[in-house]
Design a protein around this motif. Sequence first.
Motif, mmCIF file in Angstrom:
data_model
loop_
_atom_site.group_PDB
_atom_site.id
_atom_site.type_symbol
_atom_site.label_atom_id
_atom_site.label_comp_id
_atom_site.label_asym_id
_atom_site.label_seq_id
_atom_site.Cartn_x
_atom_site.Cartn_y
_atom_site.Cartn_z
ATOM 1 N N ARG A 48 76.175 15.560 44.571
ATOM 2 C CA ARG A 48 76.531 16.920 44.309
ATOM 3 C C ARG A 48 78.220 16.809 42.683
ATOM 4 N N ASN A 49 78.408 15.261 42.796
ATOM 5 C CA ASN A 49 79.511 15.337 42.181
ATOM 6 C C ASN A 49 78.556 15.195 40.438
ATOM 7 N N TYR A 50 78.134 14.707 40.734
ATOM 8 C CA TYR A 50 77.197 14.416 39.663
ATOM 9 C C TYR A 50 76.956 15.710 38.810
ATOM 10 N N ILE A 51 75.639 16.141 39.360
ATOM 11 C CA ILE A 51 75.838 17.434 38.976
ATOM 12 C C ILE A 51 76.861 18.727 38.489
ATOM 13 N N LEU A 52 78.205 18.920 39.732
ATOM 14 C CA LEU A 52 79.013 19.334 39.031
ATOM 15 C C LEU A 52 79.642 19.003 38.301
ATOM 16 N N GLY A 53 79.618 17.499 37.510
ATOM 17 C CA GLY A 53 80.321 16.816 36.639
ATOM 18 C C GLY A 53 79.277 16.993 35.045
ATOM 19 N N GLN A 54 78.200 16.646 35.283
ATOM 20 C CA GLN A 54 76.854 16.498 34.515
ATOM 21 C C GLN A 54 76.829 18.688 33.800
ATOM 22 N N PHE A 55 76.971 18.824 34.662
ATOM 23 C CA PHE A 55 76.316 20.305 34.016
ATOM 24 C C PHE A 55 77.184 21.167 33.266
ATOM 25 N N PRO A 56 78.598 21.024 33.161
ATOM 26 C CA PRO A 56 79.276 22.764 32.578
ATOM 27 C C PRO A 56 79.083 22.106 30.714
ATOM 28 N N PRO A 57 79.607 20.461 30.399
ATOM 29 C CA PRO A 57 79.206 20.037 29.417
ATOM 30 C C PRO A 57 78.280 20.322 28.746
ATOM 31 N N THR A 58 77.010 20.905 29.138
ATOM 32 C CA THR A 58 75.761 21.303 28.116
ATOM 33 C C THR A 58 75.890 23.154 27.909
ATOM 34 N N LEU A 59 76.731 23.850 28.897
ATOM 35 C CA LEU A 59 77.310 24.679 27.819
ATOM 36 C C LEU A 59 78.231 24.782 27.103
ATOM 37 N N GLU A 60 78.991 23.609 26.857
ATOM 38 C CA GLU A 60 79.685 23.633 25.990
ATOM 39 C C GLU A 60 79.863 24.645 24.087
ATOM 40 N N THR A 61 78.728 24.577 23.648
ATOM 41 C CA THR A 61 78.313 24.394 22.444
ATOM 42 C C THR A 61 78.148 25.704 21.804
ATOM 43 N N ASN A 62 78.056 26.384 20.872
ATOM 44 C CA ASN A 62 77.345 28.131 20.445
ATOM 45 C C ASN A 62 76.102 28.099 21.059
ATOM 46 N N ALA A 63 75.890 27.048 20.527
ATOM 47 C CA ALA A 63 73.666 27.625 20.693
ATOM 48 C C ALA A 63 73.607 26.768 22.697
ATOM 49 N N SER A 64 74.114 25.534 22.714
ATOM 50 C CA SER A 64 73.653 25.900 24.264
ATOM 51 C C SER A 64 74.043 27.135 24.916
ATOM 52 N N LYS A 65 75.123 28.166 24.356
ATOM 53 C CA LYS A 65 75.828 29.391 25.431
ATOM 54 C C LYS A 65 74.323 30.366 25.050
ATOM 55 N N ALA A 66 74.262 30.174 24.185
ATOM 56 C CA ALA A 66 72.992 31.160 23.351
ATOM 57 C C ALA A 66 72.209 30.972 23.605
ATOM 58 N N SER A 67 71.144 29.815 23.763
ATOM 59 C CA SER A 67 70.179 29.914 25.066
ATOM 60 C C SER A 67 70.325 30.437 25.897
ATOM 61 N N ALA A 68 71.704 30.303 27.119
ATOM 62 C CA ALA A 68 71.529 30.483 27.737
ATOM 63 C C ALA A 68 71.508 31.463 28.043
ATOM 64 N N TYR A 69 71.920 32.529 27.303
ATOM 65 C CA TYR A 69 72.145 34.089 27.955
ATOM 66 C C TYR A 69 70.844 34.345 27.372
ATOM 67 N N LEU A 70 69.826 33.554 26.931
ATOM 68 C CA LEU A 70 68.918 34.601 27.456
ATOM 69 C C LEU A 70 67.845 34.280 27.646
ATOM 70 N N ARG A 71 67.752 32.893 28.025
ATOM 71 C CA ARG A 71 67.289 32.474 29.411
ATOM 72 C C ARG A 71 67.725 33.586 31.056
ATOM 73 N N LEU A 72 69.014 33.788 31.267
ATOM 74 C CA LEU A 72 69.763 34.126 32.374
ATOM 75 C C LEU A 72 69.156 36.205 32.007
ATOM 76 N N ALA A 73 68.834 36.567 30.973
ATOM 77 C CA ALA A 73 68.728 37.435 30.748
ATOM 78 C C ALA A 73 67.013 37.680 30.983
ATOM 79 N N PHE A 74 66.463 36.974 30.224
ATOM 80 C CA PHE A 74 65.109 37.059 30.761
ATOM 81 C C PHE A 74 64.744 37.258 32.610
#
Length: 470
Positions: free
Chosen positions: A377-403
């Motif tokens: 649990r600690n591993y995921i909670l620590g590792q996951f948020p930084p993968t969505l910090e950049t503009n690029a990763s946010k844009a990718s997330a929006y499309l994937r979540l919408a699809f």
Amino acid sequence: MKKRGRKGLFFLLFLGFWLGFVSPFQVSATFKLPPPEKITLSNGLTIFYLKNPELPLVSFRLLVAGAGNASEPSGLDGLANLTADLLLKGAGKLSAEEIAEAIDFMGASFDLSASEEFVSGSGECLSEHFPRWVQIAADCLTSPWFKEEEFEKEQARRIDTIKAIKDNPAQAVRYYFLKAYFGEHPLGHVAVGTENSLASIKIDDVKKFYSRFYRPERTWLAVVGNIEKEKLLELLQSSWGQWKAAPGTVPAIKVASLPIPSGKKILLVDKPDATQAYFVLGSPGFKMGDEISAPANVMNTLWGGRFTSWLNTELRIKRGLTYGARSSFQSWKPGGLFTASSYTKNEQLGEMLEITLSLLQKARLEGFSSEEVESARNYILGQFPPTLETNASKASAYLRLAFYGLGFDYYDRYLARVEKIAAKEIKEAATRLLPESDFVLVVVGKASDVRPFLKKLGPIQEKKITDPGF
């Protein structure tokens, strides 16, 4: 396919954040992905926009639903990726060379590729270059040339790529597994194609595929960065907004239910000069958005998803059989897949497979300790948020979540769920998802060395690495 410019972070969701070491700190599940503003143009094209003025950069992502490998006609594996790549080989008023030069001159990037359910694109540039960049990207998607000369060059290059893949068993085993597991199912279409399928594709097939599946109402854009909304809409209206869909019925994009293995299906691919044997073992996973995703990912983190997992600890750290072993889940709309993979010397494959199968049984029967679950649990909670910090990763997330229709608060809910998962739920996930006797196992190695070990598991099928296809 050939990549140009800097590669942005692209679709690192669900898979990438399970690799590496345990984070030394725990992150609260109060992480929030900022929701974008949704805008729809008159031609049906959808835009997700978020302004971020912190840096003079703009990240751009696109998704064309239904234009992926699963939509290829039978026998034409590789058509979706070939079509996507040819979009950059001349469009609007620019040749392939002029497109590449313009992007490089701006210090920008623009890539296109097909996955199973859609075509995705990524790009990034300085804010000052965005007007020029977005026009080039629009031309590539809306007015490609599809010249015979570029088609033939790309077709020949891809056939050569197949030969190179078969010389590398670490790559080849993935494609052989894909075909062995999915068979004739649309998700069994190989993105790179095969020798026979690529030779069968004609330029008219590319044009028909483009006309059928590339449509504005099936296209979503995500733009995150330092650009005002009014300026963005002006640029998009004058470029992407002029895209008119080809006449005809909009094709359905529903993919059939995934096959479910019954018993053990074992495929041995003979590569006589191989000194090492590579394997992939797979069984059903879960569809995108399934309620089991959080406990399943915690379970997978412990079993084979990180360096300190059971699988890597036993195979690499304790026994020195390999330099790496891992497991992962991959999910789509109709279902998902669990895979475990590694490699070792041909003569040690039997020991490796025996350990792997015993670890699967141990997880199903015993589960994991509370201390292990807390660590994951600690591993995921620590590792996951930084993968969505950049503009690029946010844009990718929006499309994937919408699809996948998951909602832009999905990761908030996901991490909150991870934070509360108990050991009992992890064992239940292992019992449901880790295979016992119904799985597909594919091995690429020297058959004379490997065959005796595999026969102990059950009947095997054999192929030669030199045979056409996968």
